[in-house]
Design an enzyme around this catalytic site. Structure first.
Site, mmCIF file in Angstrom:
data_model
loop_
_atom_site.group_PDB
_atom_site.id
_atom_site.type_symbol
_atom_site.label_atom_id
_atom_site.label_comp_id
_atom_site.label_asym_id
_atom_site.label_seq_id
_atom_site.Cartn_x
_atom_site.Cartn_y
_atom_site.Cartn_z
ATOM 1 N N LYS A 31 -2.444 15.188 -9.364
ATOM 2 C CA LYS A 31 -2.538 15.165 -10.830
ATOM 3 C C LYS A 31 -3.723 16.008 -11.308
ATOM 4 C CE LYS A 31 -0.318 10.601 -11.324
ATOM 5 N NZ LYS A 31 -0.423 9.250 -11.976
ATOM 6 N N PHE B 112 0.983 2.828 -22.439
ATOM 7 C CA PHE B 112 0.194 3.900 -21.835
ATOM 8 C C PHE B 112 0.892 5.258 -21.850
ATOM 9 C CE2 PHE B 112 2.493 1.644 -18.450
ATOM 10 C CZ PHE B 112 3.157 2.687 -17.805
ATOM 11 N N ARG C 264 3.779 5.914 -0.496
ATOM 12 C CA ARG C 264 3.242 4.903 -1.422
ATOM 13 C C ARG C 264 2.110 4.109 -0.750
ATOM 14 N NH1 ARG C 264 4.876 4.905 -6.896
ATOM 15 N NH2 ARG C 264 4.189 2.746 -6.872
ATOM 16 N N THR D 224 -1.416 1.432 -7.969
ATOM 17 C CA THR D 224 -1.583 2.240 -9.186
ATOM 18 C C THR D 224 -3.021 2.168 -9.704
ATOM 19 O OG1 THR D 224 0.714 1.689 -9.737
ATOM 20 C CG2 THR D 224 -0.636 2.631 -11.496
ATOM 21 N N ARG E 6 -5.999 6.745 -3.621
ATOM 22 C CA ARG E 6 -6.488 6.286 -4.931
ATOM 23 C C ARG E 6 -7.793 5.509 -4.803
ATOM 24 N NH1 ARG E 6 -0.464 4.740 -7.260
ATOM 25 N NH2 ARG E 6 -0.086 6.669 -8.422
ATOM 26 N N ASN F 59 -5.381 8.571 -11.786
ATOM 27 C CA ASN F 59 -5.356 8.017 -10.427
ATOM 28 C C ASN F 59 -4.919 9.037 -9.369
ATOM 29 O OD1 ASN F 59 -2.683 8.094 -11.066
ATOM 30 N ND2 ASN F 59 -2.285 5.914 -10.803
ATOM 31 N N HIS G 89 0.626 11.164 -7.702
ATOM 32 C CA HIS G 89 1.916 10.502 -7.945
ATOM 33 C C HIS G 89 2.710 10.461 -6.650
ATOM 34 C CE1 HIS G 89 5.865 9.578 -9.665
ATOM 35 N NE2 HIS G 89 6.333 10.508 -8.853
HETATM 36 P P1 ADP Z 1 2.753 4.591 -10.000
HETATM 37 O O1 ADP Z 1 2.201 5.962 -10.299
HETATM 38 O O2 ADP Z 1 1.858 3.827 -9.061
HETATM 39 O O3 ADP Z 1 4.193 4.609 -9.557
HETATM 40 P P2 ADP Z 1 3.760 3.616 -12.554
HETATM 41 O O4 ADP Z 1 5.033 4.333 -12.223
HETATM 42 O O5 ADP Z 1 3.845 2.180 -12.933
HETATM 43 O O6 ADP Z 1 2.701 3.747 -11.367
HETATM 44 O O7 ADP Z 1 3.051 4.360 -13.764
HETATM 45 C C1 ADP Z 1 3.014 5.778 -13.816
HETATM 46 C C2 ADP Z 1 1.609 6.202 -14.125
HETATM 47 O O8 ADP Z 1 1.262 5.758 -15.434
HETATM 48 C C3 ADP Z 1 0.521 5.617 -13.210
HETATM 49 O O9 ADP Z 1 0.325 6.349 -12.013
HETATM 50 C C4 ADP Z 1 -0.692 5.667 -14.111
HETATM 51 O O10 ADP Z 1 -1.266 6.978 -14.114
HETATM 52 C C5 ADP Z 1 -0.112 5.394 -15.476
HETATM 53 N N1 ADP Z 1 -0.187 3.973 -15.798
HETATM 54 C C6 ADP Z 1 0.638 2.996 -15.391
HETATM 55 N N2 ADP Z 1 0.270 1.791 -15.885
HETATM 56 C C7 ADP Z 1 -0.823 2.026 -16.632
HETATM 57 C C8 ADP Z 1 -1.683 1.198 -17.408
HETATM 58 N N3 ADP Z 1 -1.488 -0.125 -17.523
HETATM 59 N N4 ADP Z 1 -2.724 1.790 -18.046
HETATM 60 C C9 ADP Z 1 -2.944 3.111 -17.943
HETATM 61 N N5 ADP Z 1 -2.167 3.953 -17.228
HETATM 62 C C10 ADP Z 1 -1.122 3.423 -16.584
HETATM 63 MG MG MG Z 2 5.884 5.209 -10.560
#
Ligand code: ADP
Ligand code: MG
Length: 143
Positions: free
Chosen positions: A11, A59, A87, A93, A104, A114, A117
């Site tokens: 990212k 978000f 993962r 996350t 992360r 973070n 992806h």
């Molecule tokens: P992941 O990337 O772990 O699969 P998600 O698909 O749930 O997580 O969310 C996509 C992205 O959105 C996350 O990587 C993060 O950057 C952002 N995100 C998710 N939940 C939140 C939150 N509660 N507050 C801020 N950013 C969030």
């Molecule tokens: Mg995701």
């Protein structure tokens, strides 16, 4: 378990912090093969399209502003069990909840920024790979 592909994205925070090399090294040390990789700058609309499933979440606006704030590095990774193994390698996350030694935990500042992806299912991996890479950029490098 068959060889599988997943989509990773380094990212914009990863690129800005000059962590491309460190994260790619960690990915390769964990036996993922890089099938394809490039640097792109997503538009706001491009980021919204990629994260369409999250539209309407609180978000979503911050996420898509962030993902279009600078260059990122999408890559296609190949390995047995690539989706779930990746993962595991990146961690939860929220970096505060991520396991010790995960990408992360090591590098991310917050849940919003973070570093990386990773696709969450083989089905979504296929859709996400196609979002960034045409067939012509998915050459078989490791045969
Ligand atoms: P992941 O990337 O772990 O699969 P998600 O698909 O749930 O997580 O969310 C996509 C992205 O959105 C996350 O990587 C993060 O950057 C952002 N995100 C998710 N939940 C939140 C939150 N509660 N507050 C801020 N950013 C969030
Ligand atoms: Mg995701």
């Amino acid at each position: 378990m068959a060889v599988e592909r997943t989509l990773a994205i380094l990212k914009p925070d990863c690129v800005r912090k000059d962590l491309i090399g460190a994260v790619v090294k960690q990915i390769q040390e964990n036996e993922f093969k890089i099938v394809s990789l490039k640097m792109v700058r997503l538009s706001k609309e491009g980021a919204e399209g990629f994260y369409e499933v999250h539209r309407g979440r609180p978000f979503f606006e911050d996420l898509t502003v962030f993902m279009s704030s600078g260059a990122c590095v999408p890559m296609v990774l190949e390995k047995e069990n690539a989706v779930s193994d990746f993962r595991k390698l990146i961690g939860a996350t929220d970096p505060a909840e991520a396991e010790h030694g995960t990408v992360r935990k090591l590098y991310a500042d917050s849940k919003g920024e973070n570093i990386v992806h990773g696709s969450d299912s083989p089905e979504n991996a296929g859709i996400e790979i196609a979002y960034f890479f045409p067939i012509s950029e998915l050459v078989q490098m490791h045969k």
